[in-house]
Design a protein around this motif. Structure first.
Motif, mmCIF file in Angstrom:
data_model
loop_
_atom_site.group_PDB
_atom_site.id
_atom_site.type_symbol
_atom_site.label_atom_id
_atom_site.label_comp_id
_atom_site.label_asym_id
_atom_site.label_seq_id
_atom_site.Cartn_x
_atom_site.Cartn_y
_atom_site.Cartn_z
ATOM 1 N N ALA A 1 0.911 -1.233 -0.029
ATOM 2 C CA ALA A 1 -0.005 -0.067 -0.166
ATOM 3 C C ALA A 1 0.901 1.314 -0.063
ATOM 4 C CB ALA A 1 -1.063 0.139 1.209
ATOM 5 N N VAL A 2 0.184 2.250 -0.100
ATOM 6 C CA VAL A 2 0.781 3.662 0.166
ATOM 7 C C VAL A 2 1.197 3.816 1.580
ATOM 8 C CG1 VAL A 2 0.641 6.200 -0.235
ATOM 9 C CG2 VAL A 2 -0.328 4.631 -1.886
ATOM 10 N N PRO A 3 2.445 4.416 1.697
ATOM 11 C CA PRO A 3 2.830 4.594 3.353
ATOM 12 C C PRO A 3 1.856 5.657 3.946
ATOM 13 C CG PRO A 3 4.292 5.600 1.683
ATOM 14 C CD PRO A 3 3.598 4.887 0.925
ATOM 15 N N ASP A 4 1.570 5.369 5.182
ATOM 16 C CA ASP A 4 0.330 6.108 5.831
ATOM 17 C C ASP A 4 1.016 7.255 6.786
ATOM 18 O OD1 ASP A 4 1.620 4.403 7.610
ATOM 19 O OD2 ASP A 4 -0.337 3.485 8.421
ATOM 20 N N ARG A 5 2.345 7.065 6.912
ATOM 21 C CA ARG A 5 2.920 8.336 7.502
ATOM 22 C C ARG A 5 3.961 9.086 6.734
ATOM 23 N NH1 ARG A 5 4.680 5.008 13.085
ATOM 24 N NH2 ARG A 5 2.469 4.747 13.901
ATOM 25 N N LEU A 6 4.266 8.684 5.640
ATOM 26 C CA LEU A 6 5.171 9.092 4.812
ATOM 27 C C LEU A 6 4.885 9.932 3.438
ATOM 28 C CD1 LEU A 6 8.547 10.004 4.767
ATOM 29 C CD2 LEU A 6 8.809 7.743 3.800
ATOM 30 N N ILE A 7 5.116 11.100 3.108
ATOM 31 C CA ILE A 7 4.644 11.576 1.711
ATOM 32 C C ILE A 7 5.963 12.125 1.135
ATOM 33 C CG2 ILE A 7 3.277 13.527 0.852
ATOM 34 C CD1 ILE A 7 1.267 13.408 3.261
ATOM 35 N N LEU A 8 5.722 11.696 -0.077
ATOM 36 C CA LEU A 8 6.819 12.062 -1.405
ATOM 37 C C LEU A 8 6.094 13.375 -1.970
ATOM 38 C CD1 LEU A 8 9.236 11.921 -2.902
ATOM 39 C CD2 LEU A 8 8.161 10.340 -4.237
ATOM 40 N N ALA A 9 6.873 14.467 -2.127
ATOM 41 C CA ALA A 9 6.333 15.421 -2.920
ATOM 42 C C ALA A 9 7.283 16.104 -3.652
ATOM 43 C CB ALA A 9 5.766 16.480 -2.076
ATOM 44 N N GLN A 10 7.194 16.721 -4.785
ATOM 45 C CA GLN A 10 8.042 17.413 -5.676
ATOM 46 C C GLN A 10 7.331 18.687 -6.461
ATOM 47 O OE1 GLN A 10 9.719 15.313 -9.155
ATOM 48 N NE2 GLN A 10 11.732 15.713 -7.875
ATOM 49 N N GLY A 11 8.190 19.952 -6.087
ATOM 50 C CA GLY A 11 7.747 21.032 -6.492
ATOM 51 C C GLY A 11 6.287 21.328 -5.783
ATOM 52 N N GLY A 12 5.966 20.746 -4.755
ATOM 53 C CA GLY A 12 4.448 21.259 -4.140
ATOM 54 C C GLY A 12 3.681 20.285 -4.190
ATOM 55 N N LEU A 13 3.732 19.332 -5.276
ATOM 56 C CA LEU A 13 2.811 18.247 -5.526
ATOM 57 C C LEU A 13 3.185 17.020 -5.127
ATOM 58 C CD1 LEU A 13 1.868 19.125 -9.243
ATOM 59 C CD2 LEU A 13 0.551 19.467 -7.074
ATOM 60 N N PRO A 14 2.301 16.241 -4.294
ATOM 61 C CA PRO A 14 2.551 14.957 -3.569
ATOM 62 C C PRO A 14 2.514 13.971 -4.995
ATOM 63 C CG PRO A 14 0.120 15.571 -3.243
ATOM 64 C CD PRO A 14 0.841 16.767 -3.935
ATOM 65 N N ILE A 15 3.364 13.127 -4.865
ATOM 66 C CA ILE A 15 3.642 11.929 -5.819
ATOM 67 C C ILE A 15 3.511 10.780 -4.998
ATOM 68 C CG2 ILE A 15 5.275 10.923 -7.557
ATOM 69 C CD1 ILE A 15 6.414 13.304 -7.938
ATOM 70 N N GLU A 16 2.362 9.766 -5.739
ATOM 71 C CA GLU A 16 2.146 8.535 -5.248
ATOM 72 C C GLU A 16 3.347 7.583 -5.227
ATOM 73 O OE1 GLU A 16 -1.526 6.194 -5.406
ATOM 74 O OE2 GLU A 16 -0.178 5.224 -6.806
#
Length: 703
Positions: A312-327
């Motif tokens: 699944a997608v990690p539930d505590r960690l978010i990846l973003a680039q240029g202010g936009l989240p990337i799955e």
């Protein structure tokens, strides 16, 4: 009979005219929506503008007093992220995105997911996509494994309900929606800042450095994020979450989280960190253009919770680039580091698919979300983000040149395949132009033909994916009908080269060069026929009249497919499946059972009736037969005795392309050259045999 013959002739000429105006050079997934259809789906007060010339999107406007304001954009996911579904066919979704990056609506245009066709039905699918309404691209949208009554904010993610028994399919849908929407937002909504979103860098696969732990740390390639209890408590100071963590308050100096981040799909990083077996397993799981990010952690808190579900997608960690989240999604891989130091640690590797548009040249921002709960029955959630910025050194990626937005880089990338194909085509054209030499020896002709057909099937078909089909024609017709450019054709160089060869051969020899030598499915059918003969299966040869009538069927199929583009565009996607090429060649039979059964059935039919599909049903072959009428040469040598009275070639022609009078039907000839071999063989050609017999000298021996 004359009227019937005249009607057929007129029909063929009309179809030939249509096809000549719509020659395609490549197959491509393309959208099917028109402005008229969209106006019905999004009626007044919304106004649908003409389709954008540079990007396949429809701007949507609304009148606000005397001002016409931009509401957002409509687009089809298949134009931006043609991610294959469970059946091997991409889903197509209609996405409405407002000017701020918020989803107005998401609707299903077409889908081939078995679970929604034959299992659950489409109702759960439509309910699932309806959850995107009101959500924003600036939120990290994740599919929840547990059922919820509505979208909820948790751990930095916005959760939407999944569909039981359709986990893989809804993940693909989510990736398709987000990847397509991100591309539009970067191009049209300014979400990429001042950067050109088409000019993203690529990880270099040719750089292989061996880096020790000190070098990895010094260059920030295995970058740490270390948090003590006191650091976390300080972040919550002055909020409703202050003092809620008793352990943090009691032991402020103890470790809360010690994380290490690495871009392990970069060969130098991955090979230096992972042991050989782990690097091999990781490489096998990544598709071209995918990215893999490793997270190792120790301490009280990690990137995933205790109830995290693998994959699944990690539930505590978010990846973003240029202010936009990337799955990014857990790859569920058991990997080992080459060097293990310090206390035991946990580790996960997350994948970012190529369609997400991650740019290796730009910083990656990892946000660790720490959430505290206040209250018992309906607890208030208070969260703080701890951000780590990760940047890859420039030597590990290549920045595209100025023309990288065009088709030219794809040609450069595939230059080896293009060169091999060009050489093979040159060999074929030389051989066909010297037919007398090639066919002078029947054994040599058979050997050359079998070898070339194997090359066509294995290299052109299964390796290079160069199967030309009716989809080429319908794709161009749809583009012309909707006023779109044909530049997309250049993005498949193998098909472009093949089409160039086919056009030349149509003028010189007719349809036979492609259908008899360059069609991968045709080659597969021919091998099926050879296998049938080797197994001594009964061989069906139809009466001449029945054979001629059945050959008209392919023109009916062609008319139906081509006509659907103008009359029923939504049906075109289904009608082109009449060709088994996608199943047998593109997907190598890895598809749902009805498609596999259909393709296998046609191959079985060919084992009994020589190249059954090619001769009687193939719409693309029918199109080439019509276009082949521009042929300049009647290149097959004939004798005055051919057909009058000799019938040897006619009876031995497996395609039944020779008339009783000995003339060749070039629109049905597959250029196998068996009749040419007979023509030059004085042991098979009746006129030559007679001439040989008359010229024979009987020696007189003395007794």
């Amino acid at each position: 009979m004359k009227r019937r013959g005249c009607f057929i002739h007129v029909l063929r000429m009309l179809l030939a005219g249509v096809l000549l105006g719509a020659l395609a050079c490549a197959a491509s997934w393309a959208g099917v929506m028109t402005r008229d259809v969209l106006e019905k789906k999004f009626p007044s007060p919304l106004m649908i503008a003409q389709k954008d010339d540079a990007l396949p999107v429809w701007p949507v406007f609304r009148q606000n007093g005397t001002v016409t304001e931009l509401v957002g954009y409509l687009f089809e996911s298949i134009d931006f992220a043609a991610i294959p579904g469970f059946s091997g066919v991409p889903l197509n979704l209609l996405v409405a995105l407002d000017a701020g990056g918020r989803f107005i609506d998401v609707q299903v245009i077409s889908q081939h997911e078995p679970v929604f066709l034959d299992g659950l039905g489409e109702a759960p699918l439509h309910k699932f996509v309806s959850q995107y309404r009101g959500l924003s691209l600036k939120q990290n949208i994740a599919i929840d494994t547990a059922r919820r009554d509505r979208a909820a904010q948790d751990g930095g993610n916005v959760h939407i309900d999944g569909v039981t028994k359709a986990t893989a399919s809804v993940r693909i849908i989510n990736q398709s929606v987000l990847s397509a929407a991100l591309k539009v937002a970067r191009k049209k909504l300014g979400f990429s800042g001042l950067r050109d979103p088409d000019q993203i860098a690529r990880v270099r696969q040719d750089v292989h450095e061996t880096l020790d732990a000190k070098a990895l740390a010094a260059e920030g390639l295995f970058k740490p994020l270390v948090l003590r209890n006191a650091d976390v408590e300080k972040a919550f100071a002055g909020t409703a979450g202050a003092g809620l963590d008793e352990q943090a308050a009691a032991h402020p100096g103890e470790l809360f989280a010690d994380m290490r981040f690495a871009y392990v799909s970069v060969p130098s990083v991955g090979r230096s960190l992972l042991d050989d077996a782990s690097w091999a397993r990781l490489s096998e799981r990544l598709e071209p253009g995918d990215h893999a990010l490793l997270v190792q952690w120790r301490g009280r808190y990690g990137p995933v919770s205790d109830d995290f579900v693998a994959g699944a997608v990690p539930d505590r960690l978010i990846l973003a680039q240029g202010g936009l989240p990337i799955e990014m999604r857990d790859m569920d891989l058991d990997l080992s580091l080459r060097r293990k130091e310090g206390a035991p640690a946990s580790m996960k590797v997350f994948r970012v698919i190529s369609q997400a548009g991650l740019d290796p040249a730009q910083p990656l921002d990892f946000s660790l979300r720490v959430t505290r709960l206040k209250g018992m029955i309906y607890p208030e959630r208070i969260g703080q983000d701890f951000v780590l910025s990760y940047r890859l050194p420039q030597r590990f990626y290549s920045v595209p040149e100025g023309d990288s937005k065009s088709w030219l880089p794809l040609w450069k990338q595939r230059w080896i395949d293009i060169a091999l194909l060009a050489v093979a085509l040159a060999v074929l054209f030389i051989a066909l132009s010297r037919q007398a030499v090639l066919s002078a020896n029947a054994r040599r002709l058979a050997l050359f033909r079998n070898f070339y057909l194997a090359f066509t099937l294995l290299f052109i078909g299964w390796h290079a994916q160069g199967q030309l089909s009716i989809v080429n024609v319908t794709g161009v017709l749809q583009a012309m009908k909707e006023g779109r450019g044909l530049g997309f054709l250049l993005y498949d160089p193998i098909s472009v080269v093949l089409w160039g060869a086919v056009l030349v051969s149509l003028v010189i020899w007719g349809r036979g060069t492609f259908c008899g030598w360059l069609c991968p499915f045709g080659a597969l059918q021919e091998f099926s026929a050879k296998l049938g003969k080797w197994l001594h299966l009964p061989q069906l040869r139809l009466h001449t009249a029945a054979d001629a009538k059945l050959k008209l069927l392919k023109y009916v199929v062609l008319a139906g497919v081509v006509g659907s583009v103008f009359v029923a565009p939504a049906a075109t996607d289904r009608l082109v499946e009449f060709e088994p090429f996608k199943t047998a060649i593109t997907l190598l039979f890895v598809r749902s059972w009805p498609f596999v059964l259909y393709a296998a059935g046609l191959l079985l039919a060919s084992a009994f009736c020589y190249k059954f599909f090619c001769r009687y049903l193939c719409p693309f072959g029918a199109g080439l037969a019509l276009l082949g009428r521009v042929r300049l040469l009647s290149w097959l040598a004939r004798r005055p005795q051919c057909g009058k009275p000799c019938q040897t070639c006619r009876h031995r022609c497996a395609y039944q392309a020779i008339r009783p009078d000995g003339t060749i039907r070039y629109d049905e000839c597959f250029q196998c050259m068996d009749c040419v071999a007979i023509y030059h063989d004085d042991d098979k050609c009746a006129p030559l045999m007679l001439e040989k017999k008359r010229g024979a000298v009987i020696p007189i021996r003395q007794v």
